[in-house]
Design an enzyme around this catalytic site. Structure first.
Site, PDB file in Angstrom:
ATOM      1  N   THR A   9      -1.526   8.443   2.931  1.00  0.00           N
ATOM      2  CA  THR A   9      -1.454   6.998   3.139  1.00  0.00           C
ATOM      3  C   THR A   9      -2.076   6.659   4.495  1.00  0.00           C
ATOM      4  O   THR A   9      -2.619   7.520   5.177  1.00  0.00           O
ATOM      5  CB  THR A   9       0.002   6.515   3.116  1.00  0.00           C
ATOM      6  OG1 THR A   9       0.678   7.009   4.294  1.00  0.00           O
ATOM      7  CG2 THR A   9       0.742   7.019   1.876  1.00  0.00           C
ATOM      8  N   SER A  26      12.140  10.203   6.063  1.00  0.00           N
ATOM      9  CA  SER A  26      11.019  11.093   6.302  1.00  0.00           C
ATOM     10  C   SER A  26      11.553  12.490   6.580  1.00  0.00           C
ATOM     11  O   SER A  26      12.732  12.652   6.919  1.00  0.00           O
ATOM     12  CB  SER A  26      10.228  10.590   7.520  1.00  0.00           C
ATOM     13  OG  SER A  26       9.249  11.517   7.933  1.00  0.00           O
ATOM     14  N   SER A  34       0.835  -1.193   0.000  1.00  0.00           N
ATOM     15  CA  SER A  34       0.000   0.000   0.000  1.00  0.00           C
ATOM     16  C   SER A  34       0.874   1.249   0.000  1.00  0.00           C
ATOM     17  O   SER A  34       2.102   1.162   0.028  1.00  0.00           O
ATOM     18  CB  SER A  34      -0.927   0.020   1.228  1.00  0.00           C
ATOM     19  OG  SER A  34      -0.161   0.089   2.423  1.00  0.00           O
ATOM     20  N   LYS A  37      14.344   6.983  11.812  1.00  0.00           N
ATOM     21  CA  LYS A  37      14.495   7.590  10.486  1.00  0.00           C
ATOM     22  C   LYS A  37      15.768   8.425  10.379  1.00  0.00           C
ATOM     23  O   LYS A  37      16.397   8.471   9.314  1.00  0.00           O
ATOM     24  CB  LYS A  37      13.257   8.428  10.149  1.00  0.00           C
ATOM     25  CG  LYS A  37      11.988   7.617   9.959  1.00  0.00           C
ATOM     26  CD  LYS A  37      12.111   6.617   8.797  1.00  0.00           C
ATOM     27  CE  LYS A  37      10.780   5.964   8.472  1.00  0.00           C
ATOM     28  NZ  LYS A  37      10.888   5.032   7.319  1.00  0.00           N
ATOM     29  N   TYR A  85      10.101   7.223  16.131  1.00  0.00           N
ATOM     30  CA  TYR A  85      10.110   7.291  14.668  1.00  0.00           C
ATOM     31  C   TYR A  85      11.256   8.159  14.174  1.00  0.00           C
ATOM     32  O   TYR A  85      11.986   7.786  13.248  1.00  0.00           O
ATOM     33  CB  TYR A  85       8.762   7.844  14.198  1.00  0.00           C
ATOM     34  CG  TYR A  85       8.551   7.855  12.709  1.00  0.00           C
ATOM     35  CD1 TYR A  85       8.428   6.671  11.986  1.00  0.00           C
ATOM     36  CD2 TYR A  85       8.406   9.058  12.022  1.00  0.00           C
ATOM     37  CE1 TYR A  85       8.189   6.687  10.617  1.00  0.00           C
ATOM     38  CE2 TYR A  85       8.169   9.081  10.651  1.00  0.00           C
ATOM     39  CZ  TYR A  85       8.068   7.889   9.956  1.00  0.00           C
ATOM     40  OH  TYR A  85       7.833   7.911   8.602  1.00  0.00           O
TER      41      TYR A  85
END
Length: 270
Positions: free
Chosen positions: A185, A137, A15, A154, A150
């Site tokens: 998303t 990101s 996805s 990243k 996160y």
């Protein structure tokens, strides 16, 4: 640069950005290898592609499954482009977040991506060509509240990619860091909360973000132009990413150290 007849292997391909990248590269003539945990969803994506594809489902944290998938991918058509895209985000304040959440996010978003790349390195270095993409990101360049785990993962992925790029700079292999901002998303819906449970709802900024197909088109075009750091964002997010963009001059300087024999000198001192 033409992608006709090349083979792109994408993790997290069921996805979002991963699926959109598969469609974009297929539309440019590439063969596609799709990986992720959900075989049925991967098969659905494969059914939308305009070129040959192979579905290789596995959990990126399963080293044995990942190694077996690597061998299958190489045996199929070889790998010209590898996209380390699998990942999970976070929505919780550090003070509230269980340490298990940090370990899970870093394991999925950083350690597993490194492991998959390491397994593939002998193949791409023997070929002396190829592209390695790491989907980081804007939160991998700028510390963003409610995403400490996160951001840690990243940021780490960017560091690994930058060092790897320098090491491979004399071998004909390109390394690209991709820093998306808000893309429409399920990243926020699937994000982990303080206790490790899924958030289950999206953010307005994500829902109104860049269409995944548009993000994929920008990414593939930037790879085609051999851009090393690819920022795919708009508005304030784009401005933040540009402020933290690594200058090409610095990347060239580190690559120059390798060209001048830095690694050979270090090995000789061991």
């Amino acid at each position: 640069m033409s992608f006709e007849g090349k083979t792109a292997w994408i993790t997290g391909a069921s996805s979002g950005i991963g699926a959109a990248l598969a469609r974009e590269w297929a539309s440019r003539g590439a063969n596609i290898i799709l990986s992720g945990r959900d075989e049925a969803r991967l098969a659905d994506v494969a059914g939308t592609l305009q070129h040959e594809s192979l579905v290789l489902p596995f959990d990126v944290r399963d080293d044995m499954a990942m190694q077996a998938a690597t061998e299958q991918a190489i045996a199929w058509k070889g790998v010209d482009i590898f996209v380390a895209n699998a990942g999970v985000s976070q929505r919780s304040a550090a003070v509230d977040t269980d340490m298990s959440v940090y370990r899970e996010i870093i394991d999925i978003d950083l350690t597993a991506q490194i492991a998959a790349t390491q397994a593939l390195l002998p193949h791409v270095t023997a070929r002396g060509s190829g592209h390695l993409l790491f989907i980081s990101s804007i939160a991998g360049k700028v510390g963003v509240p409610m995403r400490t785990a996160y951001c840690a993962a990243k940021f780490g992925l960017v560091g690994y990619a930058d060092a790897l790029r320098a090491e491979l700079s004399q071998l004909g292999i390109s390394v690209h860091v991709v820093c998306p901002g808000s893309v429409a998303t399920d990243v926020s819906r699937n994000a982990l909360t303080a206790d490790g449970s899924k958030r289950g709802r999206s953010d307005k900024v994500i829902d109104n973000g860049i269409d995944p197909a548009e993000a994929a088109s920008r990414i593939v075009s930037a790879v085609e132009a051999n851009q090393r750091e690819i920022i795919v964002a708009e508005g304030m997010e784009e401005a933040m990413g540009e402020l933290r963009r690594t200058p090409d001059q610095l990347l060239d300087q580190v690559a120059g150290m390798v060209a001048a024999g830095y690694m050979e000198k270090m090995k000789a001192e061991e």
